[in-house]
Design an enzyme around this catalytic site. Sequence first.
Site, PDB file in Angstrom:
ATOM      1  N   GLY A  78       0.788  -1.230   0.000  1.00 52.84           N
ATOM      2  CA  GLY A  78       0.000   0.000   0.000  1.00 52.84           C
ATOM      3  C   GLY A  78       0.817   1.275   0.000  1.00 52.84           C
ATOM      4  N   TYR A 126      37.518  12.192  27.140  1.00 49.71           N
ATOM      5  CA  TYR A 126      37.655  13.606  26.812  1.00 49.71           C
ATOM      6  C   TYR A 126      36.310  14.205  26.451  1.00 49.71           C
ATOM      7  CZ  TYR A 126      37.463  11.780  22.034  1.00 49.71           C
ATOM      8  OH  TYR A 126      37.079  11.129  20.885  1.00 49.71           O
ATOM      9  N   SER A 156      31.778   6.737  12.431  1.00 47.45           N
ATOM     10  CA  SER A 156      32.180   6.269  13.759  1.00 47.45           C
ATOM     11  C   SER A 156      32.975   7.318  14.524  1.00 47.45           C
ATOM     12  CB  SER A 156      33.001   4.981  13.636  1.00 47.45           C
ATOM     13  OG  SER A 156      34.181   5.214  12.894  1.00 47.45           O
ATOM     14  N   GLY A 157      33.186   8.484  13.938  1.00 47.09           N
ATOM     15  CA  GLY A 157      33.817   9.572  14.670  1.00 47.09           C
ATOM     16  C   GLY A 157      35.251   9.868  14.298  1.00 47.09           C
ATOM     17  N   HIS A 201      41.813  16.570  11.613  1.00 46.20           N
ATOM     18  CA  HIS A 201      41.662  17.871  12.259  1.00 46.20           C
ATOM     19  C   HIS A 201      42.993  18.409  12.762  1.00 46.20           C
ATOM     20  CE1 HIS A 201      42.117  16.268  16.379  1.00 46.20           C
ATOM     21  NE2 HIS A 201      41.291  15.273  16.020  1.00 46.20           N
ATOM     22  N   CYS A 261      41.464   9.676  15.390  1.00 49.27           N
ATOM     23  CA  CYS A 261      41.458  10.730  14.380  1.00 49.27           C
ATOM     24  C   CYS A 261      42.843  10.911  13.771  1.00 49.27           C
ATOM     25  CB  CYS A 261      40.999  12.050  14.989  1.00 49.27           C
ATOM     26  SG  CYS A 261      39.234  12.086  15.409  1.00 49.27           S
ATOM     27  N   ASN A 289      45.597  13.506  13.218  1.00 46.10           N
ATOM     28  CA  ASN A 289      46.051  14.792  13.750  1.00 46.10           C
ATOM     29  C   ASN A 289      46.995  15.490  12.781  1.00 46.10           C
ATOM     30  OD1 ASN A 289      46.322  14.127  17.375  1.00 46.10           O
ATOM     31  ND2 ASN A 289      44.586  14.063  15.977  1.00 46.10           N
TER      32      ASN A 289
END
Length: 391
Positions: A210, A302, A315-316, A320, A338, A340
């Site tokens: 539907g 942190y 996932s983060g 940066h 991450c 760096n």
Amino acid sequence: MWVRIAGWCAVVVLVAAACTSSPAPPAAADKPEITVAPKDAADAVSPIEPIEVTATNAKLDSVTVTNPDGKQVAGALSADKARWTSAEPLGYGRQYTVKAVARGDDGKTARKTVSFRTVQPAQTVFPSFFPPPSITTVGVGQPIAVIFDKPPADRAAAERALKVSATPATEGGWYWRDDRTVHWRPKEYWKPGTKVTVDAKIYGVKLGDGMYGETDRTLNYTIGPAKIATIDDRTHQMTVTVDGQQVQTFPVSMGRPDSTTVNGKTISFVTPSGTYVAQEKYEVKQMTSASYGLPNDAALGYDSQIPLAVRISNSGIFVHAAPWSVADQGVRNVSHGCVNLSPEAGRWFYDNFGYGDIVTVSNTNTQLASTDGFGDWNIPWDEWLKGSALR
């Protein structure tokens, strides 16, 4: 003798009668007629099937199709005035009335009135795009994501309603990431300068149980320069090329070679190897370890404002600026996962990388999950093709 002569006279009379019979009257002119599709009293009519009004032995003088509010439906009359066809979709769950008049060559007229009702969906399904329409230029690695607000029961019907057009022509295919999300990517990275149009023509399309498509949507992209950042964990260096030419080399520090266990869950800090696609970016991004299960007040926890952050995974994982790890960049891995960079390198990367640009990581001891962000390029092409609902 008299009888034979009389018989002969009878034959003569019959022959004469046959020879002098009156000619047949001329055939009557065929009457003008009008046929309409859909038929009168039809129910659950598709709103995208055209209305057709056809005149036989006549030409159409007028055709009007109106909804309950009196608004007329646009249409087009053929050059010979024998056929009228609607030129716009209808609404869901609405009553329409067709009135037509046609005139024959002999001046006689035919009239036809038909009413029908369009289908009323149980649910409608809305398609969204990522990157969103506000982003008009993307990198060579950008997959196209269509996200439905509800899982279409008939994935094949939903996929058939989607189309990617590219100039120059580009080979690619769809892959269902989950029950609401389907991605399209090229077999190889996009060619810079390619013009891409994505059409989600789902209005009026049956999507099972539907469900029907809520609206059509179109998206246009231009593929920008080929920006690729390659990170080698053996050297702790990032090499950046633009359209195949090396333009930068930056020292980096990635995820430390450690893990921790919280409530029975092991959290690894190693940056996975694989091909990432840059997504959103932030001048300043609030990041917390609690977002992936590590309490902010833990030894490695942190809750910080991170500058010049470009997301490369769901996932983060971000690329940066990290002024606190400059001494480690190019030497060792000390982050929570991450990538760096120094403040200067972080600014350059932030200013130059965005949606669809590529980051590859090699020589770490874990692999990026294909389901993490746009991990699409980590799926072999043969496997990618199997993700289509049409195969």
